[in-house]
Design a protein around this motif. Structure first.
Motif, PDB file in Angstrom:
ATOM      1  N   THR A 293       0.852  -1.188   0.000  1.00  0.00           N
ATOM      2  CA  THR A 293       0.000   0.000   0.000  1.00  0.00           C
ATOM      3  C   THR A 293       0.889   1.239   0.000  1.00  0.00           C
ATOM      4  O   THR A 293       1.808   1.348   0.820  1.00  0.00           O
ATOM      5  N   PRO A 294       0.663   2.187  -0.903  1.00  0.00           N
ATOM      6  CA  PRO A 294       1.484   3.410  -0.895  1.00  0.00           C
ATOM      7  C   PRO A 294       1.475   4.085   0.468  1.00  0.00           C
ATOM      8  O   PRO A 294       0.469   4.052   1.193  1.00  0.00           O
ATOM      9  N   ARG A 295       2.602   4.697   0.832  1.00  0.00           N
ATOM     10  CA  ARG A 295       2.734   5.271   2.177  1.00  0.00           C
ATOM     11  C   ARG A 295       1.715   6.376   2.428  1.00  0.00           C
ATOM     12  O   ARG A 295       1.290   6.585   3.563  1.00  0.00           O
ATOM     13  N   VAL A 296       1.289   7.090   1.388  1.00  0.00           N
ATOM     14  CA  VAL A 296       0.262   8.112   1.588  1.00  0.00           C
ATOM     15  C   VAL A 296      -1.021   7.464   2.100  1.00  0.00           C
ATOM     16  O   VAL A 296      -1.681   7.980   3.019  1.00  0.00           O
ATOM     17  N   GLY A 297      -1.366   6.310   1.539  1.00  0.00           N
ATOM     18  CA  GLY A 297      -2.550   5.596   2.020  1.00  0.00           C
ATOM     19  C   GLY A 297      -2.383   5.094   3.436  1.00  0.00           C
ATOM     20  O   GLY A 297      -3.332   5.137   4.234  1.00  0.00           O
ATOM     21  N   ARG A 298      -1.184   4.634   3.776  1.00  0.00           N
ATOM     22  CA  ARG A 298      -0.946   4.138   5.139  1.00  0.00           C
ATOM     23  C   ARG A 298      -1.024   5.256   6.159  1.00  0.00           C
ATOM     24  O   ARG A 298      -1.319   5.022   7.337  1.00  0.00           O
ATOM     25  N   ALA A 299      -0.735   6.492   5.733  1.00  0.00           N
ATOM     26  CA  ALA A 299      -0.724   7.620   6.666  1.00  0.00           C
ATOM     27  C   ALA A 299      -2.120   8.157   6.950  1.00  0.00           C
ATOM     28  O   ALA A 299      -2.306   8.859   7.948  1.00  0.00           O
TER      29      ALA A 299
ATOM     30  N   PRO B 197       7.999  15.680  -3.015  1.00  0.00           N
ATOM     31  CA  PRO B 197       7.166  16.879  -3.145  1.00  0.00           C
ATOM     32  C   PRO B 197       5.823  16.756  -2.430  1.00  0.00           C
ATOM     33  O   PRO B 197       5.220  17.765  -2.076  1.00  0.00           O
ATOM     34  N   ASP B 198       5.371  15.526  -2.213  1.00  0.00           N
ATOM     35  CA  ASP B 198       4.087  15.298  -1.540  1.00  0.00           C
ATOM     36  C   ASP B 198       4.270  14.835  -0.099  1.00  0.00           C
ATOM     37  O   ASP B 198       3.387  14.181   0.463  1.00  0.00           O
ATOM     38  N   CYS B 199       5.386  15.203   0.510  1.00  0.00           N
ATOM     39  CA  CYS B 199       5.685  14.690   1.855  1.00  0.00           C
ATOM     40  C   CYS B 199       4.632  15.098   2.883  1.00  0.00           C
ATOM     41  O   CYS B 199       4.383  14.361   3.850  1.00  0.00           O
ATOM     42  N   ALA B 200       3.982  16.240   2.703  1.00  0.00           N
ATOM     43  CA  ALA B 200       2.974  16.675   3.674  1.00  0.00           C
ATOM     44  C   ALA B 200       1.830  15.679   3.794  1.00  0.00           C
ATOM     45  O   ALA B 200       1.150  15.625   4.825  1.00  0.00           O
TER      46      ALA B 200
ATOM     47  N   PRO C 187      15.272  22.311   0.386  1.00  0.00           N
ATOM     48  CA  PRO C 187      15.384  23.393   1.381  1.00  0.00           C
ATOM     49  C   PRO C 187      14.065  24.110   1.637  1.00  0.00           C
ATOM     50  O   PRO C 187      13.739  24.417   2.789  1.00  0.00           O
ATOM     51  N   ALA C 188      13.284  24.370   0.595  1.00  0.00           N
ATOM     52  CA  ALA C 188      12.016  25.089   0.781  1.00  0.00           C
ATOM     53  C   ALA C 188      11.034  24.258   1.597  1.00  0.00           C
ATOM     54  O   ALA C 188      10.348  24.780   2.487  1.00  0.00           O
ATOM     55  N   ARG C 189      10.947  22.956   1.305  1.00  0.00           N
ATOM     56  CA  ARG C 189      10.015  22.109   2.060  1.00  0.00           C
ATOM     57  C   ARG C 189      10.441  21.995   3.511  1.00  0.00           C
ATOM     58  O   ARG C 189       9.615  22.008   4.436  1.00  0.00           O
ATOM     59  N   MET C 190      11.751  21.875   3.742  1.00  0.00           N
ATOM     60  CA  MET C 190      12.249  21.763   5.112  1.00  0.00           C
ATOM     61  C   MET C 190      11.972  23.034   5.895  1.00  0.00           C
ATOM     62  O   MET C 190      11.482  22.991   7.035  1.00  0.00           O
TER      63      MET C 190
END
Length: 352
Positions: free
Chosen positions: A63-69, A118-121, A155-158
């Motif tokens: 399962t993709p990690r986005v779904g697990r989250a 890019p979709d880490c949020a 850097p911007a995301r961090m």
């Protein structure tokens, strides 16, 4: 979006991250090597980008990690300290040294790669779970954070998530580091190309080995988002030869009292690295190999240990033709000069 970047010089050279695992597997290589490694790729019409580990040895399911989250309520904290690189410059040793300090908690897994996505949020809860408790300093070390433009936007995301973080950046002779990084990727089976092919376009901004050795370029990206006093740049040679003093410097930079730390052990040193032969690679993904992976651990080890001894060989230190090595040095020299200006470090022992 999981194709993070594509080279403009070599259109088949992609940087892709797996949609499933965490920490996510990220590789920069050609479509041909991705196919040889048995990745699933949207670039080839698959429904998902999935590394060979998740495809054939799914430790975390598929399962993709986005779904697990989704629906996960994390009780963890956010980190406030990062070792941002460079790969093969002593980051593993520094990670483990600092973890001995009672006021420091370093994430158990090194190379979390969170801000590479890019979709880490969308899966922040999984990341926060890596930082339980309330230690004064909560840190992680991910060397892919300094591989722009192959992995852009870190850097911007961090800074958007942790604007007051402190950053440590270890640097090493850029040519030596690039060579060592190629060898490490061969060891991890991420790289299958010979060194001459992997470095044939050193001027390519997306070449992962050269990009990660452009330290000034990487540093400038972070200085656009963090003040210089929150970024500490260290020479890997100093960490190797004056380990205790350098660790004390980092502890002071983090605003912590000094504490006894065992710095005798070196971690993840070059040493002898092994890789599978061509036959070994084919056998690893065969139906019998997949059947072996489903066996209980003792039986699996009894079968695979002798096979590994037979099917693996030492990875030789890379050697480039003289003209290609000259191009590599000429490519990296201006960035090294700019780094000296930015940091005041003499770095006189470097080859560029």
């Amino acid at each position: 979006m999981t194709t993070l970047s594509r080279s403009s010089v070599e259109p088949d050279l992609l940087t892709v991250q797996c949609d499933v695992c965490f920490p996510q597997h990220i590789a920069t290589t050609t479509l041909e090597v991705f196919a040889e490694r048995r990745w699933l790729l949207r670039e080839r019409g698959d429904d998902v980008d999935m590394c060979h580990h998740c495809r054939f040895e799914p430790q975390q399911g598929q399962t993709p990690r986005v779904g697990r989250a989704r629906g996960v309520e994390s009780t963890g904290s956010l980190p406030n300290f990062f070792i941002i690189g460079a790969a093969k410059a002593g980051t593993t040793s520094l990670h483990f040294y600092l973890d001995q300090h009672p006021d420091v908690f370093m994430a158990e897994a090194k190379e979390l790669h969170y801000f590479c996505d890019p979709d880490c949020a969308d899966w922040l809860a999984l990341y926060r779970d890596q930082f339980p408790g309330d230690a004064k300093i909560r840190g992680e070390a991910s060397t892919l954070y300094t591989r722009s433009p192959a992995i852009p936007g870190v850097p911007a995301r961090m800074a958007a998530l942790v604007p007051d973080a402190r950053l440590v950046y270890l640097v090493r002779d850029p040519v030596e580091r690039a060579m060592a990084s190629w060898r490490e990727e061969r060891f991890h089976v991420t790289e299958r190309r010979p060194a001459e092919e992997a470095f044939r376009h050193p001027e390519d901004p997306h070449n992962p080995y050269v990009a990660a050795s452009r330290y000034a370029q990487q540093l400038e990206g972070f200085l656009e988002h963090y003040p210089a006093e929150r970024v500490l740049v260290l020479d890997q040679r100093e960490l190797a030869t004056a380990t205790g003093e350098v660790v004390e410097q980092v502890v002071g930079f983090l605003g912590l009292p000094q504490h006894p730390i065992d710095t005798e052990t070196r971690h993840n040193e070059g040493g002898t690295k092994l890789e599978y032969s061509s036959l070994g690679h084919r056998l690893r993904f065969s139906a019998p190999a997949r059947a072996v992976r489903r066996m209980p651990l003792p039986a699996r080890r009894a079968l695979t240990a002798p096979a590994r001894r037979l099917l693996r060989r030492p990875i030789e230190a890379p050697e480039l033709p003289a003209d290609l090595m000259t191009r590599l040095r000429e490519t990296l020299a201006p960035d090294a000069a700019r780094l000296r200006e930015l940091t005041g470090l003499p770095l006189s022992h470097w080859t560029v």
